[in-house]
Design a protein around this motif. Structure first.
Motif, mmCIF file in Angstrom:
data_model
loop_
_atom_site.group_PDB
_atom_site.id
_atom_site.type_symbol
_atom_site.label_atom_id
_atom_site.label_comp_id
_atom_site.label_asym_id
_atom_site.label_seq_id
_atom_site.Cartn_x
_atom_site.Cartn_y
_atom_site.Cartn_z
ATOM 1 N N PRO A 16 9.786 3.818 -2.474
ATOM 2 C CA PRO A 16 9.588 4.599 -1.292
ATOM 3 C C PRO A 16 8.830 4.620 -0.607
ATOM 4 C CG PRO A 16 9.965 5.436 -3.292
ATOM 5 C CD PRO A 16 10.329 3.978 -3.828
ATOM 6 N N GLN A 17 8.609 5.873 0.241
ATOM 7 C CA GLN A 17 7.282 6.010 1.331
ATOM 8 C C GLN A 17 6.330 6.908 0.017
ATOM 9 O OE1 GLN A 17 5.476 4.209 3.582
ATOM 10 N NE2 GLN A 17 6.866 2.740 3.434
ATOM 11 N N THR A 18 6.848 7.546 -0.914
ATOM 12 C CA THR A 18 6.618 8.452 -1.420
ATOM 13 C C THR A 18 6.103 8.579 -3.061
ATOM 14 O OG1 THR A 18 8.664 8.963 -2.927
ATOM 15 C CG2 THR A 18 8.427 10.779 -0.929
ATOM 16 N N GLY A 63 2.905 7.097 -3.114
ATOM 17 C CA GLY A 63 2.641 7.693 -2.933
ATOM 18 C C GLY A 63 1.711 8.865 -3.295
ATOM 19 N N GLU A 117 9.030 -3.613 -0.695
ATOM 20 C CA GLU A 117 8.935 -3.284 0.357
ATOM 21 C C GLU A 117 9.661 -2.259 0.914
ATOM 22 O OE1 GLU A 117 5.985 -1.515 2.145
ATOM 23 O OE2 GLU A 117 3.974 -3.012 2.405
ATOM 24 N N ASP A 149 0.592 -1.242 0.047
ATOM 25 C CA ASP A 149 0.476 -0.379 0.256
ATOM 26 C C ASP A 149 0.681 1.355 0.079
ATOM 27 O OD1 ASP A 149 -1.604 1.769 -0.061
ATOM 28 O OD2 ASP A 149 -2.971 1.359 2.322
ATOM 29 N N ARG A 150 0.154 1.485 -1.032
ATOM 30 C CA ARG A 150 1.682 3.198 -1.191
ATOM 31 C C ARG A 150 0.645 4.362 -1.471
ATOM 32 N NH1 ARG A 150 4.488 0.778 0.825
ATOM 33 N NH2 ARG A 150 7.563 0.769 0.468
ATOM 34 N N ASP A 151 -1.018 3.888 -0.367
ATOM 35 C CA ASP A 151 -1.929 5.011 -1.581
ATOM 36 C C ASP A 151 -1.717 6.146 -2.265
ATOM 37 O OD1 ASP A 151 -4.739 5.528 -1.190
ATOM 38 O OD2 ASP A 151 -4.306 6.684 0.554
ATOM 39 N N ASP A 198 12.730 9.526 -4.194
ATOM 40 C CA ASP A 198 12.318 10.259 -3.325
ATOM 41 C C ASP A 198 11.188 11.331 -3.377
ATOM 42 O OD1 ASP A 198 12.839 7.989 -1.643
ATOM 43 O OD2 ASP A 198 14.052 8.580 -0.830
#
Length: 272
Positions: free
Chosen positions: A137-139, A141, A133, A107-109, A183
């Motif tokens: 990167p979390q970015t 989303g 995972e 999930d990276r909404d 990122d």
């Protein structure tokens, strides 16, 4: 996912064992039958998708169902009743009784990556997700949201659909201005939208294949297949190779390949 051949080798026809879809469930009712940790996990999944978990008595309001019962006979009986009411049913830990399976979700909404094995091994799907995972990167989303917010500006700058696709491909490819693994890419979207066509020159690449097995493609070759607007190939190219290309990519005989690129991204496929 690839279906297995009878001799255990990979299916090289390009077929897939299941049709992967993202089902919009928010505001709907989904039946969950069972108690305990297995059923609780299904209820959490349903609620996470914005749906309401209901019991079998409310099946007439639903189109999907999860059955999480330990007893095989009871699970099969409940499945049969739900199927008779027109529902698609997932029976936990019993892939042969499933109309659909639930993937492992990264999930990276609003970007979601679903990893499935057609019920072969939930553990394998989970560990592939865990590897991804660590890489993604979390970015991602934030990048997806920025692209969505800039959709109207992009359409205004590039009214032609093919030109937009080329510009997006150029920006998102490895090393591009909006490389998904960087990122800072989400912060660059506004600047990119000022001149989205700048990174999308016409190009023509050639791939000489050494095998009919898509697993033998290099990372670059696989990436080009996924990006090309037009594919020029000889008649002997394996369907499994062509299946790696974009579904909307134009297909042409090899003798129609241009001598030089005029627009978009053309890919020439030859057999070695």
């Amino acid at each position: 996912m690839q279906s297995a051949c009878p001799n255990g080798s990979a299916d090289v026809t390009g077929r897939i064992a299941s049709l992967p879809l993202f089902h919009k469930a928010a505001g709907t009712r989904i039946v969950v039958v069972g108690e305990g940790p297995m059923a609780d996990a299904k209820r959490r999944l349903v609620e996470r998708a914005g749906a309401m978990a209901v019991n079998e008595a409310e099946a007439h309001h639903a189109t999907l169902a999860f059955v999480a019962l330990e007893d095989p006979g009871e699970a099969a009986a409940v499945r049969q009743r739900l199927k008779a009411k027109g529902l698609l049913v997932n029976v936990a830990d019993k892939p042969d009784l499933c109309d659909f399976t639930t993937p492992s979700i990264l999930d990276r909404d609003p970007l979601l990556i679903a990893i499935g094995t057609d019920g072969a091994s939930a553990g394998l799907a989970k560990h592939v997700r865990l590897r991804l995972e660590a890489i993604l990167p979390q970015t991602l989303g934030a990048l997806a949201r920025a692209l969505a917010e800039g959709r109207d500006r992009l359409r205004a700058a590039l009214p032609d659909g093919d030109a937009r696709r080329r510009a997006v491909d150029a920006a998102l490819r490895r090393g591009g201005m909006l490389d998904p693994l960087e990122d800072a890419s989400a912060e660059r979207v506004t600047g990119w939208l000022a001149n989205p066509a700048a990174d999308a020159p016409a190009r023509l690449e050639t791939v000489t294949l050494t095998s009919d097995d898509p697993e033998d493609l290099t990372l670059r070759q696989a990436r080009w297949l996924g990006e090309a607007d037009a594919i020029y190939h000889d008649a002997g190219i394996a369907p499994a190779i062509l299946a790696r290309a974009r579904a909307d990519a134009q297909r042409h005989p090899l003798d129609e390949a241009p001598a030089a690129p005029s627009e978009g991204f053309g890919l020439v496929l030859r057999r070695g």
